[in-house]
Design an enzyme around this catalytic site. Structure first.
Site, PDB file in Angstrom:
ATOM      1  N   HIS A  45       0.858  -1.193   0.000  1.00 32.02           N
ATOM      2  CA  HIS A  45       0.000   0.000   0.000  1.00 32.02           C
ATOM      3  C   HIS A  45       0.895   1.245   0.000  1.00 32.02           C
ATOM      4  O   HIS A  45       1.919   1.278   0.678  1.00 32.02           O
ATOM      5  CB  HIS A  45      -0.911  -0.013   1.232  1.00 32.02           C
ATOM      6  CG  HIS A  45      -2.041   0.953   1.124  1.00 32.02           C
ATOM      7  ND1 HIS A  45      -1.857   2.310   1.218  1.00 32.02           N
ATOM      8  CD2 HIS A  45      -3.367   0.767   0.902  1.00 32.02           C
ATOM      9  CE1 HIS A  45      -3.032   2.910   1.070  1.00 32.02           C
ATOM     10  NE2 HIS A  45      -3.966   1.999   0.873  1.00 32.02           N
ATOM     11  N   GLU A  97      -4.064   1.168  -7.142  1.00 35.32           N
ATOM     12  CA  GLU A  97      -4.395   2.231  -6.200  1.00 35.32           C
ATOM     13  C   GLU A  97      -3.576   3.478  -6.526  1.00 35.32           C
ATOM     14  O   GLU A  97      -2.503   3.698  -5.929  1.00 35.32           O
ATOM     15  CB  GLU A  97      -4.070   1.773  -4.777  1.00 35.32           C
ATOM     16  CG  GLU A  97      -4.911   0.630  -4.290  1.00 35.32           C
ATOM     17  CD  GLU A  97      -5.491   0.928  -2.913  1.00 35.32           C
ATOM     18  OE1 GLU A  97      -6.656   0.605  -2.693  1.00 35.32           O
ATOM     19  OE2 GLU A  97      -4.786   1.522  -2.079  1.00 35.32           O
ATOM     20  N   GLY A 113     -11.441   2.231   1.330  1.00 36.62           N
ATOM     21  CA  GLY A 113     -10.935   2.777   2.597  1.00 36.62           C
ATOM     22  C   GLY A 113     -12.047   3.512   3.328  1.00 36.62           C
ATOM     23  O   GLY A 113     -12.885   2.896   3.991  1.00 36.62           O
TER      24      GLY A 113
END
Ligand code: PGA
Length: 254
Positions: free
Chosen positions: A98, A170, A236
């Site tokens: 991430h 992402e 999220g």
């Protein structure tokens, strides 16, 4: 391919709040959605045990993900949590790579690759995150950057060891910003990644999924999640609201 919706709770909720959110979520998701869509929650390490106990004893159709794992297996690494320890808690998935960890905790491609190997050795599906900065996008360097991130992440993976993998696009500029990537942008990137991964010896079209994350909300999820190329979402902010998370799940046309 079964779609997957993963709620990344990040550094939010103590274990009591996490239990409450899980229970509310479980009551709010329609039964047929639970069967046809993989629904996953990813709480902090401190909540994993409580959440796992409820999932197992109440036989919920919700699966468990961790947010991080150590690059090490065991030994003098204060504060670390190993893939074996996660496996013993029936953790099925774990987020790796991430951008928040790459940027805030200096995780490089080599560390991320070690984490992926550790997870696979414990039968935990890595949710491999990758994506470009706004600058890289504006300079038209994003596809090269992503291609390099993917090569580094999957280095050394062997066909006989890999069961499941999730690749999550992402873009950094879309995470927590309210600025979502368009379905066209996502399809462009995921098509490139899929083509690349489908040439690897470990690729299995039945078990490898390609998803999107970054400011997914009920307002934009329908278009993203009903694209053939996009197998799901890593959510999220919206995953902390049961109402929004369930709307995102419901936006998948079954
Ligand atoms: P967001 O986060 O939905 O709050 O943008 C997505 C993620 O970081 O996985």
């Amino acid at each position: 391919m079964k779609k997957i919706i993963i709620g990344n709770w990040k550094l939010n909720l103590d274990h009591l709040e996490a239990i409450q959110l899980l229970q509310k979520l479980n009551y709010s998701i329609e039964e047929d959605k639970e069967e046809k869509i993989d629904i996953v929650v990813s709480p902090s390490h401190t909540s994993l045990r409580s959440i796992q106990t409820i999932i197992d004893t109440d036989k919920l159709n919700i699966q468990l993900s961790a947010q991080d794992v150590s690059q090490f297996s065991e030994g003098p690494y204060t504060g670390e949590v190993s893939s074996h320890q996660l496996n013993k808690l029936n953790v099925s998935y774990c987020i790796v790579g991430h951008s928040e960890r790459r940027i805030e905790f200096n995780e490089n491609d080599e560390i991320i690759n070690k984490k992926i190997h550790n997870l696979i050795s414990e039968d935990i599906t890595p949710i491999i995150c990758f994506g470009e900065s706004l600058e890289q996008r504006n300079n038209d360097q994003y596809l090269d950057h992503i291609s390099n991130q993917i090569d580094a992440a999957v280095k050394g993976l062997r066909k006989d060891k890999v069961n499941n993998l999730i690749f999550a696009y992402e873009p950094i500029w879309a995470i927590g910003t309210g600025e979502v990537a368009s379905a066209i942008d996502v399809v462009e990137v995921l098509s490139m990644v899929k083509e690349k991964i489908s040439e690897k010896p470990f690729y299995d079209s039945d078990t490898v999924r390609f998803i999107y994350g970054g400011s997914v909300t009920p307002d934009n999820s329908h278009e993203l999640l009903n694209s053939k190329i996009i197998d799901g979402a890593l959510v999220g902010g919206s995953s902390l609201s049961v109402e929004k998370f369930v709307k995102i799940i419901n936006s998948i046309d079954l």
